[in-house]
Design an enzyme around this catalytic site. Sequence first.
Site, PDB file in Angstrom:
ATOM      1  N   GLY A 221       0.763  -1.238   0.000  1.00 37.36           N
ATOM      2  CA  GLY A 221       0.000   0.000   0.000  1.00 37.36           C
ATOM      3  C   GLY A 221       0.792   1.286   0.000  1.00 37.36           C
ATOM      4  O   GLY A 221       0.222   2.348  -0.233  1.00 37.36           O
ATOM      5  N   GLU A 255       4.049  -6.622   2.044  1.00 39.01           N
ATOM      6  CA  GLU A 255       3.777  -7.058   0.663  1.00 39.01           C
ATOM      7  C   GLU A 255       3.708  -5.839  -0.243  1.00 39.01           C
ATOM      8  O   GLU A 255       2.650  -5.529  -0.802  1.00 39.01           O
ATOM      9  CB  GLU A 255       2.426  -7.788   0.603  1.00 39.01           C
ATOM     10  CG  GLU A 255       2.368  -9.037   1.433  1.00 39.01           C
ATOM     11  CD  GLU A 255       0.954  -9.583   1.580  1.00 39.01           C
ATOM     12  OE1 GLU A 255       0.811 -10.731   2.009  1.00 39.01           O
ATOM     13  OE2 GLU A 255      -0.009  -8.860   1.272  1.00 39.01           O
ATOM     14  N   GLY A 257       3.996  -3.644  -3.472  1.00 42.16           N
ATOM     15  CA  GLY A 257       4.019  -3.846  -4.918  1.00 42.16           C
ATOM     16  C   GLY A 257       4.398  -2.533  -5.580  1.00 42.16           C
ATOM     17  O   GLY A 257       5.511  -2.326  -6.048  1.00 42.16           O
ATOM     18  N   ARG A 258       3.437  -1.611  -5.552  1.00 43.96           N
ATOM     19  CA  ARG A 258       3.597  -0.319  -6.227  1.00 43.96           C
ATOM     20  C   ARG A 258       4.903   0.386  -5.855  1.00 43.96           C
ATOM     21  O   ARG A 258       5.626   0.878  -6.721  1.00 43.96           O
ATOM     22  CB  ARG A 258       2.423   0.579  -5.834  1.00 43.96           C
ATOM     23  CG  ARG A 258       2.394   1.916  -6.531  1.00 43.96           C
ATOM     24  CD  ARG A 258       1.341   2.823  -5.890  1.00 43.96           C
ATOM     25  NE  ARG A 258       0.048   2.198  -5.779  1.00 43.96           N
ATOM     26  CZ  ARG A 258      -0.884   2.208  -6.727  1.00 43.96           C
ATOM     27  NH1 ARG A 258      -0.660   2.839  -7.849  1.00 43.96           N
ATOM     28  NH2 ARG A 258      -2.041   1.596  -6.551  1.00 43.96           N
ATOM     29  N   ARG A 294      -5.075   2.966 -15.579  1.00 45.37           N
ATOM     30  CA  ARG A 294      -5.205   3.676 -14.299  1.00 45.37           C
ATOM     31  C   ARG A 294      -5.900   5.047 -14.431  1.00 45.37           C
ATOM     32  O   ARG A 294      -6.747   5.363 -13.605  1.00 45.37           O
ATOM     33  CB  ARG A 294      -3.830   3.834 -13.625  1.00 45.37           C
ATOM     34  CG  ARG A 294      -3.170   2.499 -13.276  1.00 45.37           C
ATOM     35  CD  ARG A 294      -1.944   2.669 -12.385  1.00 45.37           C
ATOM     36  NE  ARG A 294      -2.307   3.180 -11.102  1.00 45.37           N
ATOM     37  CZ  ARG A 294      -2.156   4.442 -10.709  1.00 45.37           C
ATOM     38  NH1 ARG A 294      -1.593   5.324 -11.497  1.00 45.37           N
ATOM     39  NH2 ARG A 294      -2.537   4.814  -9.520  1.00 45.37           N
ATOM     40  N   TYR A 298      -9.106   4.926 -12.187  1.00 45.39           N
ATOM     41  CA  TYR A 298      -8.961   5.579 -10.881  1.00 45.39           C
ATOM     42  C   TYR A 298      -8.810   7.096 -10.975  1.00 45.39           C
ATOM     43  O   TYR A 298      -8.503   7.734  -9.970  1.00 45.39           O
ATOM     44  CB  TYR A 298      -7.687   5.072 -10.169  1.00 45.39           C
ATOM     45  CG  TYR A 298      -7.497   3.596 -10.080  1.00 45.39           C
ATOM     46  CD1 TYR A 298      -8.482   2.789  -9.508  1.00 45.39           C
ATOM     47  CD2 TYR A 298      -6.326   2.991 -10.516  1.00 45.39           C
ATOM     48  CE1 TYR A 298      -8.292   1.416  -9.410  1.00 45.39           C
ATOM     49  CE2 TYR A 298      -6.125   1.624 -10.421  1.00 45.39           C
ATOM     50  CZ  TYR A 298      -7.117   0.852  -9.869  1.00 45.39           C
ATOM     51  OH  TYR A 298      -6.930  -0.499  -9.766  1.00 45.39           O
ATOM     52  N   CYS A 325     -11.683   3.443 -28.764  1.00 46.94           N
ATOM     53  CA  CYS A 325     -12.995   4.039 -29.029  1.00 46.94           C
ATOM     54  C   CYS A 325     -13.815   4.186 -27.750  1.00 46.94           C
ATOM     55  O   CYS A 325     -14.851   3.543 -27.568  1.00 46.94           O
ATOM     56  CB  CYS A 325     -13.745   3.202 -30.061  1.00 46.94           C
ATOM     57  SG  CYS A 325     -12.927   3.289 -31.644  1.00 46.94           S
ATOM     58  N   GLU A 326     -13.322   4.992 -26.859  1.00 43.91           N
ATOM     59  CA  GLU A 326     -13.986   5.309 -25.588  1.00 43.91           C
ATOM     60  C   GLU A 326     -13.525   6.714 -25.222  1.00 43.91           C
ATOM     61  O   GLU A 326     -12.327   7.007 -25.328  1.00 43.91           O
ATOM     62  CB  GLU A 326     -13.493   4.392 -24.449  1.00 43.91           C
ATOM     63  CG  GLU A 326     -13.638   2.919 -24.646  1.00 43.91           C
ATOM     64  CD  GLU A 326     -14.949   2.363 -24.112  1.00 43.91           C
ATOM     65  OE1 GLU A 326     -15.649   3.075 -23.383  1.00 43.91           O
ATOM     66  OE2 GLU A 326     -15.253   1.220 -24.464  1.00 43.91           O
ATOM     67  N   TYR A 354       0.612  -1.900 -11.862  1.00 43.56           N
ATOM     68  CA  TYR A 354      -0.766  -1.884 -12.365  1.00 43.56           C
ATOM     69  C   TYR A 354      -0.838  -1.214 -13.738  1.00 43.56           C
ATOM     70  O   TYR A 354      -1.806  -0.531 -14.065  1.00 43.56           O
ATOM     71  CB  TYR A 354      -1.720  -1.228 -11.338  1.00 43.56           C
ATOM     72  CG  TYR A 354      -1.506  -1.810  -9.954  1.00 43.56           C
ATOM     73  CD1 TYR A 354      -1.935  -3.109  -9.668  1.00 43.56           C
ATOM     74  CD2 TYR A 354      -0.812  -1.115  -8.961  1.00 43.56           C
ATOM     75  CE1 TYR A 354      -1.699  -3.679  -8.421  1.00 43.56           C
ATOM     76  CE2 TYR A 354      -0.567  -1.685  -7.712  1.00 43.56           C
ATOM     77  CZ  TYR A 354      -1.007  -2.962  -7.457  1.00 43.56           C
ATOM     78  OH  TYR A 354      -0.757  -3.529  -6.228  1.00 43.56           O
TER      79      TYR A 354
HETATM   80  C1  LIG Z   1      -3.195  -8.548  -0.257  1.00 43.42           C
HETATM   81  C2  LIG Z   1      -2.415  -7.491  -0.955  1.00 43.42           C
HETATM   82  N1  LIG Z   1      -1.133  -7.305  -0.619  1.00 43.42           N
HETATM   83  C3  LIG Z   1      -0.369  -6.383  -1.226  1.00 43.42           C
HETATM   84  C4  LIG Z   1      -0.883  -5.574  -2.213  1.00 43.42           C
HETATM   85  C5  LIG Z   1       0.034  -4.586  -2.873  1.00 43.42           C
HETATM   86  O1  LIG Z   1      -0.362  -3.287  -2.744  1.00 43.42           O
HETATM   87  P1  LIG Z   1       0.590  -2.120  -3.258  1.00 43.42           P
HETATM   88  O2  LIG Z   1       0.897  -2.393  -4.669  1.00 43.42           O
HETATM   89  O3  LIG Z   1      -0.237  -0.901  -3.079  1.00 43.42           O
HETATM   90  O4  LIG Z   1       1.809  -2.118  -2.394  1.00 43.42           O
HETATM   91  C6  LIG Z   1      -2.231  -5.705  -2.586  1.00 43.42           C
HETATM   92  C7  LIG Z   1      -2.801  -4.817  -3.613  1.00 43.42           C
HETATM   93  O5  LIG Z   1      -3.934  -4.548  -3.696  1.00 43.42           O
HETATM   94  C8  LIG Z   1      -3.017  -6.699  -1.944  1.00 43.42           C
HETATM   95  O6  LIG Z   1      -4.291  -6.886  -2.293  1.00 43.42           O
END
Ligand SMILES: Cc1ncc(COP(=O)(O)O)c(C=O)c1O
Length: 382
Positions: A221, A255, A257-258, A294, A298, A325-326, A354
């Site tokens: 997150g 965890e 990601g972004r 995105r 969003y 075409c949107e 993403y």
């Molecule tokens: C269970 C879980 N962990 C980790 C993430 C990674 O989130 P982020 O990419 O915002 O760090 C997500 C993304 O929605 C998630 O659903």
Amino acid sequence: MENHLLVEAANAFGTPIYVYDLPFIAQRVETVQSFFEDFDFRLAYAMKANFNKDLLSLLNKLGTMVDVVSFGEYLQALSVGFSPERIIVNGNCKKESELERYVKDGVYSINLDSYEELLRLEKIASRQVRVSIRVNPDVDPKTHPHIATGLKENKFGVDFDTAHEMIKRINSNKNLELIGLHCHIGSQITEVEPYLEAVVSIKYFAKSVGLNFEVLNLGGGWGIDYGNGKAMSLQEYREKIFPILKELNSKIVLELGRWIVAPAAYLVSKVEYVKRTPFKTFVMLDTGMNHLIRPALYGAKHKILPLYETKGREKIKADVVGPICESADTFRKSYTMPRPREGELVVICDVGAYGYAMASDYNLMPKPKEIIWDGSKLFTSS
Ligand SMILES: Cc1ncc(COP(=O)(O)O)c(C=O)c1O
């Protein structure tokens, strides 16, 4: 990445292309690992953000763990060399056959999303399996509603009372080993406060059930700065969150990601047309919402920078759009940029998370190629 490399990539591989900067990703991993050096810490990269195999191979080599949310992601993680003990399985809708496989393979943890999933797993767990419970702390992450996941009306995780019931059931089953709690409250979070609320409620819950959990998985997150100056402040995180984590004395898993991959990728595109109407100017690119959804999904605003000579160019305000075409196929509205000419290149920044992972071939326009920069050469991703 330096502009000349992006131009070189476009000249060599055509457009549109995603270009990934692997050394940048390695640096991000290093930063987060040293940030948590005083803890027993593991980074489990959230591969939903970007499941590119070269990128995953790098993370595998760097020794991170990986968080998967589907069986497809699980197979992808295995295919690049992650052993099951380095894979955390999330997701709110795990199928019976998939759970069977996770149990058989011995993954690091199956993160239970519901009481109902626990009942399903009880029937399947013919051997020892490590589980965590995803709690939903009912916290507002102050992000886009589509990516808020820890409010009580969201579909993810369980409330603390249900978690308590689940703990009793798990502890009475000899094949289930409860290793910890999991909590992911949302994505693109730029304030520390929601994490603080979440860890404080987890702390009180742990106290109330009298348990010292081996693992506390705080999900991902962390938000990045897409150009509005807002991002997760590590300093504030350290000040506010670390003291509570120290009290909890668990192994910490994140965890992310972004935060690991978003700033490490670029979408290089060619200007096909500069269309003028009596009302507006449209800069029309050869990439659209099919490659980067995105903005449409969003309302995300990505920086778009010229890869052409800007000296002496008039500044225009244009809607930067794609070929789909949107009308939602708009990257930026009234965006100020030096007037481009047909055939010139632009780069859309911070698209590593993403981006390609959510791309499609809608309108039967194929997905872009993915190009890797490994610090010394550019090549097409396998
Ligand atoms: C269970 C879980 N962990 C980790 C993430 C990674 O989130 P982020 O990419 O915002 O760090 C997500 C993304 O929605 C998630 O659903």
